[in-house]
Write a protein that holds these residues in place. Structure first.
Motif, PDB file in Angstrom:
ATOM      1  N   UNK A  67       0.835  -1.205   0.000  1.00  0.00           N
ATOM      2  CA  UNK A  67       0.000   0.000   0.000  1.00  0.00           C
ATOM      3  C   UNK A  67       0.869   1.255   0.000  1.00  0.00           C
ATOM      4  N   UNK A  68       1.965   1.226   0.770  1.00  0.00           N
ATOM      5  CA  UNK A  68       2.849   2.396   0.833  1.00  0.00           C
ATOM      6  C   UNK A  68       3.491   2.669  -0.516  1.00  0.00           C
ATOM      7  N   UNK A  69       3.878   1.619  -1.222  1.00  0.00           N
ATOM      8  CA  UNK A  69       4.452   1.801  -2.560  1.00  0.00           C
ATOM      9  C   UNK A  69       3.430   2.440  -3.499  1.00  0.00           C
ATOM     10  N   UNK A  70       2.167   1.994  -3.382  1.00  0.00           N
ATOM     11  CA  UNK A  70       1.119   2.557  -4.231  1.00  0.00           C
ATOM     12  C   UNK A  70       0.883   4.028  -3.892  1.00  0.00           C
ATOM     13  N   UNK A  71       0.877   4.360  -2.602  1.00  0.00           N
ATOM     14  CA  UNK A  71       0.697   5.748  -2.188  1.00  0.00           C
ATOM     15  C   UNK A  71       1.861   6.613  -2.664  1.00  0.00           C
ATOM     16  N   UNK A  72       3.074   6.088  -2.539  1.00  0.00           N
ATOM     17  CA  UNK A  72       4.248   6.852  -2.966  1.00  0.00           C
ATOM     18  C   UNK A  72       4.185   7.121  -4.464  1.00  0.00           C
ATOM     19  N   UNK A  73       3.770   6.127  -5.235  1.00  0.00           N
ATOM     20  CA  UNK A  73       3.640   6.311  -6.676  1.00  0.00           C
ATOM     21  C   UNK A  73       2.567   7.343  -6.999  1.00  0.00           C
ATOM     22  N   UNK A  91       3.397  19.994  -9.542  1.00  0.00           N
ATOM     23  CA  UNK A  91       4.290  20.808  -8.707  1.00  0.00           C
ATOM     24  C   UNK A  91       5.720  20.623  -9.175  1.00  0.00           C
ATOM     25  N   UNK A  92       5.927  20.854 -10.447  1.00  0.00           N
ATOM     26  CA  UNK A  92       7.229  20.567 -11.046  1.00  0.00           C
ATOM     27  C   UNK A  92       8.353  21.425 -10.487  1.00  0.00           C
ATOM     28  N   UNK A  93       8.004  22.600  -9.926  1.00  0.00           N
ATOM     29  CA  UNK A  93       9.063  23.474  -9.416  1.00  0.00           C
ATOM     30  C   UNK A  93       9.393  23.263  -7.956  1.00  0.00           C
ATOM     31  N   UNK A  94       8.610  22.442  -7.266  1.00  0.00           N
ATOM     32  CA  UNK A  94       8.828  22.248  -5.823  1.00  0.00           C
ATOM     33  C   UNK A  94       9.950  21.247  -5.590  1.00  0.00           C
ATOM     34  N   UNK A  95      10.641  21.405  -4.475  1.00  0.00           N
ATOM     35  CA  UNK A  95      11.747  20.508  -4.144  1.00  0.00           C
ATOM     36  C   UNK A  95      11.225  19.283  -3.400  1.00  0.00           C
ATOM     37  N   UNK A  96      11.912  18.151  -3.520  1.00  0.00           N
ATOM     38  CA  UNK A  96      11.500  16.951  -2.773  1.00  0.00           C
ATOM     39  C   UNK A  96      11.477  17.185  -1.265  1.00  0.00           C
ATOM     40  N   UNK A  97      12.369  18.041  -0.759  1.00  0.00           N
ATOM     41  CA  UNK A  97      12.417  18.316   0.675  1.00  0.00           C
ATOM     42  C   UNK A  97      11.129  18.982   1.151  1.00  0.00           C
ATOM     43  N   UNK A  98      10.504  19.752   0.268  1.00  0.00           N
ATOM     44  CA  UNK A  98       9.244  20.412   0.608  1.00  0.00           C
ATOM     45  C   UNK A  98       8.062  19.463   0.464  1.00  0.00           C
ATOM     46  N   UNK A  99       8.092  18.632  -0.576  1.00  0.00           N
ATOM     47  CA  UNK A  99       6.931  17.821  -0.908  1.00  0.00           C
ATOM     48  C   UNK A  99       6.811  16.556  -0.056  1.00  0.00           C
ATOM     49  N   UNK A 100       7.942  15.995   0.343  1.00  0.00           N
ATOM     50  CA  UNK A 100       7.882  14.749   1.122  1.00  0.00           C
ATOM     51  C   UNK A 100       7.072  14.914   2.406  1.00  0.00           C
ATOM     52  N   UNK A 101       7.336  15.924   3.250  1.00  0.00           N
ATOM     53  CA  UNK A 101       6.540  16.051   4.478  1.00  0.00           C
ATOM     54  C   UNK A 101       5.063  16.319   4.220  1.00  0.00           C
ATOM     55  N   UNK A 102       4.737  17.005   3.101  1.00  0.00           N
ATOM     56  CA  UNK A 102       3.334  17.229   2.776  1.00  0.00           C
ATOM     57  C   UNK A 102       2.637  15.907   2.480  1.00  0.00           C
ATOM     58  N   UNK A 103       3.287  15.062   1.690  1.00  0.00           N
ATOM     59  CA  UNK A 103       2.713  13.754   1.375  1.00  0.00           C
ATOM     60  C   UNK A 103       2.544  12.918   2.643  1.00  0.00           C
ATOM     61  N   UNK A 104       3.554  12.939   3.522  1.00  0.00           N
ATOM     62  CA  UNK A 104       3.475  12.175   4.764  1.00  0.00           C
ATOM     63  C   UNK A 104       2.334  12.673   5.646  1.00  0.00           C
TER      64      UNK A 104
END
Length: 226
Positions: A173-179, A189-202
């Motif tokens: 399930x986590x793999x599906x959510x990550x995808x 959100x092509x201009x956003x950094x992974x450091x910004x987006x990861x906590x939002x997804x979590x």
């Protein structure tokens, strides 16, 4: 044991009597363990058998596991499972970004975390799932958080095998959510950094899981009819 003592042992080789003395056991016991396949064969130089720090570490592990109630047969099975594990560098992809903190453990320390649950079958499952990897004579757990939570669940009475099965399903399930999040973020959100987006997804996943648990806990189990 001091760092200096460890350094000396790392480069030292032992004859059988020296190895036995360093491990605090008899030569007869070393020979017995060797015959049972509990320690690997020594390096031979003519008629002289040379043992090294890995043999000493294995003997100390055997002693520690025996103190914790493991049988020699069980220890042999654990050793077989241990030797089938992937190297930590292969598993973790050293240098790759991660928020998880790996934990180095001796086999005896792992047994202390999961008292009575460290069987050859469970060890093989943990290695196969990638929760554990090998690093010389030690094991490395990929995540301090997962290690602590797994140990807490076992203390609550959940069998370690059930923890692994739940983890296997959660990973899917986590793999599906990550995808899902990765696709959404790459698209919108092509201009956003992974450091910004990861906590939002979590945060989204944590909130949804929390509300799902609220709903599940509000649903009282049906009472059996009399």
């Amino acid at each position: 044991m001091s760092d200096q003592q460890k350094a000396r042992e790392e480069v030292r080789e032992y004859r059988m009597k020296e190895l036995a003395d360093a491990a605090g056991i008899t030569v007869r016991t070393v020979r017995f363990y060797r015959e049972r396949g509990l320690i690997p064969p020594p390096r031979r130089e003519g008629r002289i058998a040379w043992y090294d720090s890995h043999h000493l570490a294995r003997l100390r592990t055997i002693a520690a596991l025996l103190e914790r109630g493991h049988t020699l047969t069980g220890i042999a099975d654990l050793a077989t499972a241990f030797e089938s594990g992937r190297d930590v560098g292969e598993l973790l992809g050293l240098g790759e970004p991660t928020e998880e903190t790996p934990v180095r453990l001796t086999p005896a320390e792992l047994a202390d975390h999961f008292e009575g649950e460290v069987t050859a079958e469970n060890l093989a499952t943990a290695l196969e799932l990638g929760y554990l990897a090998t690093d010389g004579d030690d094991l490395v757990h990929i995540s301090r958080r997962l290690l602590d939570v797994s140990a807490a669940l076992v203390r609550e009475g959940v069998p370690l095998s059930a923890v692994f099965e739940a983890g296997r399903q959660i990973r899917a399930h986590a793999d599906a959510l990550a995808e899902l999040f990765a696709t959404t973020l790459r698209t919108h959100a092509t201009g956003a950094s992974p450091e910004t987006l990861r906590p939002l997804a979590k945060s989204v996943v944590e909130a949804e899981l929390s509300m799902a648990m609220d709903r599940r806990l509000r649903d009282k189990p049906a009472q059996p009819s009399s």
